[in-house]
Each structure stands twice: as C-alpha cells, then as structure tokens.
Design a protein around this motif. Structure first.
Motif, PDB file in Angstrom:
ATOM      1  N   ALA A  30      -6.206   8.597   7.838  1.00 48.40           N
ATOM      2  CA  ALA A  30      -7.075   8.708   6.656  1.00 48.40           C
ATOM      3  C   ALA A  30      -7.375   7.320   6.105  1.00 48.40           C
ATOM      4  CB  ALA A  30      -6.409   9.584   5.591  1.00 48.40           C
ATOM      5  N   TRP A  88      -3.285  12.744   2.095  1.00 51.16           N
ATOM      6  CA  TRP A  88      -2.228  12.530   3.091  1.00 51.16           C
ATOM      7  C   TRP A  88      -1.284  11.412   2.694  1.00 51.16           C
ATOM      8  CZ3 TRP A  88      -0.627  15.964   6.350  1.00 51.16           C
ATOM      9  CH2 TRP A  88      -1.514  16.995   6.714  1.00 51.16           C
ATOM     10  N   GLU A  89      -1.820  10.440   1.975  1.00 57.51           N
ATOM     11  CA  GLU A  89      -0.963   9.380   1.429  1.00 57.51           C
ATOM     12  C   GLU A  89       0.035   9.993   0.435  1.00 57.51           C
ATOM     13  OE1 GLU A  89      -1.738   5.969   2.119  1.00 57.51           O
ATOM     14  OE2 GLU A  89      -0.021   5.226   0.975  1.00 57.51           O
ATOM     15  N   LEU A 108     -11.058   5.667   5.683  1.00 54.68           N
ATOM     16  CA  LEU A 108     -11.585   5.246   4.384  1.00 54.68           C
ATOM     17  C   LEU A 108     -11.948   3.764   4.377  1.00 54.68           C
ATOM     18  CD1 LEU A 108      -9.143   7.251   2.166  1.00 54.68           C
ATOM     19  CD2 LEU A 108     -11.630   7.399   2.028  1.00 54.68           C
ATOM     20  N   GLY A 155       0.762  -1.269   0.000  1.00 58.94           N
ATOM     21  CA  GLY A 155       0.000   0.000   0.000  1.00 58.94           C
ATOM     22  C   GLY A 155       0.783   1.304   0.000  1.00 58.94           C
ATOM     23  N   MET A 173      -1.221  11.160   9.913  1.00 58.92           N
ATOM     24  CA  MET A 173      -2.367  11.650   9.140  1.00 58.92           C
ATOM     25  C   MET A 173      -2.743  10.649   8.040  1.00 58.92           C
ATOM     26  SD  MET A 173      -3.441  14.494  10.432  1.00 58.92           S
ATOM     27  CE  MET A 173      -4.407  15.410   9.241  1.00 58.92           C
ATOM     28  N   ALA A 174      -1.721  10.134   7.358  1.00 59.30           N
ATOM     29  CA  ALA A 174      -1.984   9.164   6.289  1.00 59.30           C
ATOM     30  C   ALA A 174      -2.577   7.881   6.862  1.00 59.30           C
ATOM     31  CB  ALA A 174      -0.690   8.854   5.532  1.00 59.30           C
ATOM     32  N   VAL A 204       2.970  13.487   9.431  1.00 56.61           N
ATOM     33  CA  VAL A 204       2.387  13.159   8.118  1.00 56.61           C
ATOM     34  C   VAL A 204       2.012  11.672   8.079  1.00 56.61           C
ATOM     35  CG1 VAL A 204       2.764  13.149   5.621  1.00 56.61           C
ATOM     36  CG2 VAL A 204       3.707  14.987   7.014  1.00 56.61           C
ATOM     37  N   ASN A 240      -9.056  12.420  -1.911  1.00 47.67           N
ATOM     38  CA  ASN A 240      -9.369  11.759  -0.646  1.00 47.67           C
ATOM     39  C   ASN A 240      -8.165  10.989  -0.088  1.00 47.67           C
ATOM     40  OD1 ASN A 240      -9.519   9.645  -2.476  1.00 47.67           O
ATOM     41  ND2 ASN A 240     -11.139   8.591  -1.353  1.00 47.67           N
ATOM     42  N   ARG A 241      -7.104  10.795  -0.902  1.00 48.49           N
ATOM     43  CA  ARG A 241      -5.862  10.216  -0.369  1.00 48.49           C
ATOM     44  C   ARG A 241      -4.742  11.256  -0.327  1.00 48.49           C
ATOM     45  NH1 ARG A 241      -6.838   4.588   0.448  1.00 48.49           N
ATOM     46  NH2 ARG A 241      -5.035   4.771   1.787  1.00 48.49           N
ATOM     47  N   VAL A 243      -3.860   2.719  -4.027  1.00 47.48           N
ATOM     48  CA  VAL A 243      -3.027   3.887  -4.334  1.00 47.48           C
ATOM     49  C   VAL A 243      -1.537   3.578  -4.204  1.00 47.48           C
ATOM     50  CG1 VAL A 243      -4.773   5.589  -3.723  1.00 47.48           C
ATOM     51  CG2 VAL A 243      -3.193   4.770  -1.956  1.00 47.48           C
ATOM     52  N   LEU A 292       2.664  11.990   2.233  1.00 53.99           N
ATOM     53  CA  LEU A 292       3.669  11.086   2.809  1.00 53.99           C
ATOM     54  C   LEU A 292       4.644  10.613   1.731  1.00 53.99           C
ATOM     55  CD1 LEU A 292       4.757   9.457   5.164  1.00 53.99           C
ATOM     56  CD2 LEU A 292       2.981   7.742   4.758  1.00 53.99           C
ATOM     57  N   ARG A 293       4.104  10.277   0.574  1.00 49.80           N
ATOM     58  CA  ARG A 293       4.974   9.839  -0.526  1.00 49.80           C
ATOM     59  C   ARG A 293       5.965  10.954  -0.893  1.00 49.80           C
ATOM     60  NH1 ARG A 293       8.474   8.710  -2.825  1.00 49.80           N
ATOM     61  NH2 ARG A 293       8.787   7.822  -4.909  1.00 49.80           N
TER      62      ARG A 293
END
Lengths: 250, 463
Positions: free
Chosen positions: A237, B396-397, A241, A196, A233-234, A230, B393-394, B370, B400-401
């Motif tokens: 989220a 924050w992902e 979801l 992921g 937060m990820a 960060v 909607n992603r 994702v 982070l990336r």
C-alpha cells in the motif's frame, strides 16, 4: 548458548521523532517470534557505550533542539565506542537526525556546525531557512528489495567518494534530491532518512539487520520465516501511494 | 468601495456554494473577500464592539471555542465565530463577511464579540489582523510534523505572537503544559493560568507520546508529581533554576467521569461553577476548563458560565452522537498520539467489550506522515474490543500497528470508507454503541455517510 540480540538504543528520550519506537518494537517482535532473546540497553546523555556488549545499535531522529543537545554528547561520550563497534562489524541503524550525526558534520540552517561521529563518510548541510524541506513518502530500491518510508528533513546529505548509498530513490527525495541516492552503507552500519516506522513495513530489511547482527556471534544461525502477510500488505500500500498518489479531497 | 465589493463577493460566493451543494461554504467566501480586499479582516474586526478572542492549541480548539461560544451567548453577547475546523484566515474572513452588513458594520455592534478558533501556525497572522483582546492557548502536542514542522518551531511562533500582542491583551494559558505556561514570559499584558488540581485521575509516569519535558529555562528534564495526559500535569524543574508549574487561578477541583459525560467543579477568584457535559475524556475536562478560564478573563459572571456550559451540544465530529440503523454511533476525531491515547482510554474506561472502527487517511489535512500511530498505545484496546474495523487509505499500516499491539486480527481491513463503515455497523449488535475514530479527512467522509444513513435507516444494510 542461548540466542540473544543485545540492542543499544541511543537517546530514547531525546531522539524519538514520530515512530522511531516502531523500529524497536519490530526488532523485539521478530526476535521473540523466533525464540531469540532480546535485551535493550538505553543510553542517554553522559552514559558511556561499551562496544563489545551490543550486537545492534539504534539511533533515531530528533527535533532540532534535541539534536543539538545530543550532538556534543554523542561525539564526546560515545564517538570512540561507536567507531570501534562499527570497525568490529556491530550493526548500526541510524535514522534521520541520527544518520546526520553519524556523518562527518551537520551544518544547520543558520550556518552553525555540529560535528559528527564520522562512522559514515558523508556531510549534511542545510541550505538555509528558506529552503524547501524534503517531506513525503519514499520508495527506495535496495539490494534486498524495495524499502518504503516517510522522509522529513531540511538537510542535504552528500556521500564522500567511494561511500555507497543504501539504495536508489524510486519516489521521493532521498539524500539530497539530486543524485538519486538514499541513505548510506558502511560495512554493517546503515544510515537512512526513512521513518514511518521504517522496520515494521520493511520486514526483509529488519531481518537482514537481525541476521547480520547475530551472525558475528552465532555462525549457524537459522532465521525461521514469519507470517508477514499484514507487513506485505502495508508495504504494498505504501509503494502504491508513493508512486501513484490518489487525491483525497478536503 | 473595495470593502463593499469584497463583502458582496463573499456573500454571493457563500450563497452560490450552498446552492450548488459544494459544502458548507466555510472557506471559499473568505478567500474571495480577501482577494478583493486584503484588509477586509482588520477592517471588519475593528467594528466588533466587544473585540475578538483567539482560541488556539493542538488539541481541543473546536470544542473549547464552542463551549466558550455558549457561555458568551449566555452572558448576553452575540459572538461572530468561524465554523468548526475552518480555522485559517479565510475561515475568519468568511465568518466576518457573513455576519456583517454590506458596509462592513454589524447589527448590534456593541454586543458583538469575535470568537475564532485559529490554526496553530496562523496565530501570528490572525493576531495582527484581529488585534484580539484575549488569546487562549490550550496545549502544544506533537502534531502533523510534516505540516507544522517541529513542536519547538510552533512554540517559537507563539512566543513571537504573544510578544507583539500589546499590553491591553490578556493571555490565558494552561499551567499544566510546560511549553504553554512558558509563554507567560513573552506576555506584556495580563496572564491568567488554568489547571487541574484533582489528581485522582493522574498517572505517575509519562507515556510514549509525551513531549515538552525539558525545562524552558535550563534544559533539564522536568519532574512530574502527577501526569494527566501526554505531558500535561504537575511539573517542576529539579535544578536550581526552580521553574515550576505556575499556580493556576481557574482550577478544576473535581472531575468525575461518567459513561455518558463528565461532571466538573471549577473554582475561580470569587466563585465556583459546576457543570455536567455530554463529553467524555479528560481532554474534554481540559476544554471546559479552558473555556471557563477565558470567560473569567472576559469578566463573565459564574452564573452565566454555568448556564452557557449547560447549553452545550457536541461539535461536528467531536464526540457527536448519531443513531444509524438502531446502533448508536459516536464519532471521535483523533489526529495525534496524545489525543488518540486519551480517546482510547476513554472508550475502554468501563472495561466492557466495545465495537470500534479506526479510519486512517494520509491527506494533507490529516498529516501525510502516518508514523505517529507508532507512538499510540493501542495496547489499551487489547481484550476490550468485540469488533475492530480498520479503514482509510492507510488501513494496512494501521492493521500492522495493531498487530504489534496484540490485536492480531481486526474483524475487517477495508480501505474503502463507505464499505468499512457498513461492515462496522453490521458487526455492532442492535442497540449497541459503535465508536468511530477517524483522522480529519476521514471524519468528513464518515460524517457525511452517517448523516445520510441516519435519515434512511435501512440504507447501510443494502449492498
């Protein structure tokens, strides 16, 4: 003695499903930020693994064709070394296809059987070409907190009696969609379906692996905390979801 | 009778959906028509005097089909084409039903050519229904593994589809993509290869997002003497099996990137074509090359090809340019690692600092998974962005990336699309360029907002 994490990355060219690279980037960054050296040895087809030279072994997922190529080599060239490493407490992280091949065997959709390494007491069977794939976001309750990731697998994994799962499924399918377990733990070897990428947004799990891997050689290791705002937060989220999904209209 | 009912129902649905402002009505009418008469697509396709063309592949379908449409028009044909992105059977049925009369026939049928972009997984079904005279395969990248399954699975589906095409159909293949080139083995009819010969923009090594580097015949790792993007390049198998990139008949001999577009020289049997396109990026040079190859296979003269390419304007969300509140906004769809890498390379090519907004959604049409963003080389942006807004909607992902790519502090991380777009516009200096890079569902949202704000120049500045 300089602190250094020595990672063995198995089949980086063949076992590299979406995002496995993020796991390596994560281990490297979390070591470097703490002043811990980081060294990667990439081991491909035909290359031997030396169990004493690694603190952590990573194997990712693959598409079916690549997985078949790897299975034979894994058992023949690296199987003994992997079992020896596991017995010595070397940390192993096996994701998705790699996780399946670390079990006793993988039986594919057409009934063909790929022998596994047997680091984990488990078997994986694909119920057949028409069977539903387990695809989606996953949240797992692990002893150190929640883990979030994405799963995409046709095989159903069943743990032998006495083998512990990595965690309990809160959302998603996990090992087999039935018993609520996700992944497996055997000593310091961890198997999971979560990618992921897994480690960047599960920083506590990443640190757990780094710490466990280094403690064998550095008894007084101190793991300094990092700025994980960060990451958190990820993580949050992804939990949101997976557990209460908003609809995006197309 | 049933056919008339199906077409009438489709037309009524289209009219109603437009009146109710439910969107463009690109899929629903076809869905209705197919419900009423499941044979509607083969019935109507059979009446197209010039037959049908299928354009498929992971990246570039919409732009390639649009380029080919311009060429076909310049050649005096009247294409019946599905709308951008509406590339499942229902989108094809919609296009046919809207162009047809109630009896299922077409006015000026002799010059009618079906020209359909088709979703990778829908190729077998579309080929069965349309019995195309030409199928163009652009490339095969790892894309939305949760939706399409594995790359190898898509390749197998294509092989089976090509095998059943019949000897009268032409297959147009990208020679630079090993898994597309391998489809030639399954073809029973004519095969035309296209490829890039200009190696001035090639790199030596494969990037992280590269796929298909294994020989389709013996399984050895392929060797590249030039890599253009992803796994596209000049490849050969180093073993005794001697499989190698076929020599293409339609060839890009010169590709020059300019700030606002691309200049191309393409040679073909008996002629050459030069064109200037308002599109940037090597992937768009490939799209133009693919469209030209298909046109050559259709027997279109180079003069009409050149005129057709000259008439091109960018497709919906594919490098479309809009002006909003004095800022020039360019929307570039990105949905997989190889495509996004090339977009980033294009945006940063001139070395100046850029204002960029990235939108990452995980809807079904985006790919629910994702994790592909971890295979993208966002490091390309490091030191080259003035403002970087992250949304979807992603969001924050993505943030982070980006942290891992040395872009520790995006200007804004904002999940809400409209708010983020406003922030990005505000961060862009007046007269500046904002590059908006969304996934598919985010593109639909962004496009609608921008279109609305472009009509009301001050709108985005309020609230």
């Amino acid at each position: 003695m300089e602190l250094k994490l020595r990672l063995a990355h198995l089949y980086p060219k063949l076992m590299n499903i979406y995002g496995d690279r993020g796991n390596i980037l994560c281990l490297e960054r979390r070591c470097r930020e703490r002043g811990i050296g980081f060294e990667v040895t990439e081991l491909g087809l035909g290359e031997k693994m030396k169990p004493k030279e690694h603190d952590l072994v990573f194997i990712g997922g693959a598409q079916d064709r690549e997985q078949r190529r790897v299975a034979e080599d894994l058992v023949k060239e690296k199987g003994k070394a992997l079992k020896e490493a596991a017995a010595k407490g070397v940390v192993i992280l096996a994701v998705c296809g790699g996780y399946q091949l670390m079990g006793r065997y993988y039986r594919g959709a057409e009934g063909e059987e790929l022998p596994g390494v047997g680091v984990f007491g488990l078997r994986t069977e694909h119920p057949g070409p028409g069977a539903k794939r387990f695809i989606g976001n996953v949240v797992v309750e692990w002893q150190g907190g929640t883990l979030v990731g994405f799963e995409n697998h046709g095989g159903r994994t069943h743990l032998d009696d006495g083998v512990e799962p990595l965690g309990r499924v809160v959302a998603g399918f996990g090992n087999n969609g039935d018993d609520g377990g996700e992944g497996a733990v055997c000593g310091n070897a961890y198997g999971t379906y979560l990618h992921g990428s897994l480690l960047p947004k599960n920083p506590r799990f990443a640190d757990h692996l780094i710490e466990t891997a280094l403690r064998r050689r550095y008894k007084d290791l101190e793991m300094a905390p990092l700025d994980d705002r960060v990451e958190e937060m990820a993580h949050a989220a992804a939990v949101r979801l997976a557990t209460r999904r908003g609809i995006i209209s197309v | 009778m049933r056919r008339i009912a199906a077409i009438a129902a489709a037309k009524a649905t289209a009219a109603l959906s437009q009146r109710l402002r439910m969107g463009g009505g690109t899929a629903l009418p076809g869905l209705v028509a197919e419900r009423v008469d499941p044979h509607i697509v083969p019935e109507m396709a059979r009446r197209l005097g010039q037959g049908s063309v299928i354009v498929t592949g992971t990246n570039g379908k919409t732009t390639t089909a649009r380029l080919l449409r311009g060429i076909v028009r310049a050649a005096g044909l009247r294409p019946v084409a599905n709308r951008a992105g509406s590339n499942l059977m229902r989108g094809i049925a919609t296009a046919l039903a809207q162009a047809a009369g109630l009896d299922g026939g077409f006015a000026g049928a002799k010059r009618r050519l079906g020209l359909f972009e088709v979703d990778e997984a829908t190729v077998p079904e579309a080929a069965r229904a349309l019995r195309p005279r030409l199928v163009l395969f652009t490339n095969l990248f790892r894309d939305q593994l949760d939706r399409y399954g594995e790359v190898e699975h898509v390749a197998a589906v294509w092989r089976d589809a090509v095998r059943t095409l019949g000897g009268s159909a032409t297959v147009v293949l990208n020679a630079d993509d090993p898994s597309v080139a391998a489809l030639a083995q399954a073809a029973t009819g004519r095969v035309l290869f296209y490829g890039v010969e200009d190696t001035s923009r090639a790199s030596e090594g494969l990037e992280h997002a590269a796929d298909a580097r294994w020989c389709s015949s013996c399984g050895s790792e392929l060797v590249y003497s030039a890599v253009f993007y992803g796994h596209l390049g000049h490849w050969h198998c180093p073993t005794h099996c001697r499989v190698a990139r076929p020599s293409p008949r339609v060839v890009a001999t010169r590709i020059e990137m300019e700030p606002e577009g691309t200049s191309l020289m393409i040679t073909m049997p008996g002629g050459e074509v030069s064109a200037r396109l308002p599109l940037t990026g090597l992937y768009n040079a490939y799209n133009a090359l693919a469209a030209v190859a298909a046109a050559v296979a259709l027997g279109i003269e180079s003069e009409a090809i050149e005129r057709g390419l000259g008439s091109f304007t960018a497709a919906f969300g594919r490098q479309e340019r809009l002006t909003v509140g004095g800022r020039r906004v360019q929307v570039i769809l990105a949905k997989n690692p190889a495509g996004l890498n090339e977009v980033l390379r294009t945006i940063t090519a001139d070395g100046e600092e850029k204002d960029v907004a990235l939108f990452l959604n995980d809807g079904i049409a985006d790919g629910r998974d994702v994790s592909w963003i971890w295979d993208v080389d966002f490091d390309l942006l490091a030191g080259k962005v003035r403002s970087l807004t992250v949304s979807g909607n992603r969001a924050w992902e993505m943030a982070l990336r980006l942290k891992y790519a040395g872009l520790d502090t995006p200007s804004e991380v904002e999940e809400d699309t409209a708010t983020a777009l406003r922030l990005a516009l505000r961060a862009t200096p007046e007269d500046g360029n904002l590059y908006v890079v969304p996934t598919y569902t985010a593109m639909l949202q962004v496009r609608e907002l921008l279109a609305r704000w472009a009509r009301q120049p001050a709108f985005w500045e309020t609230s």
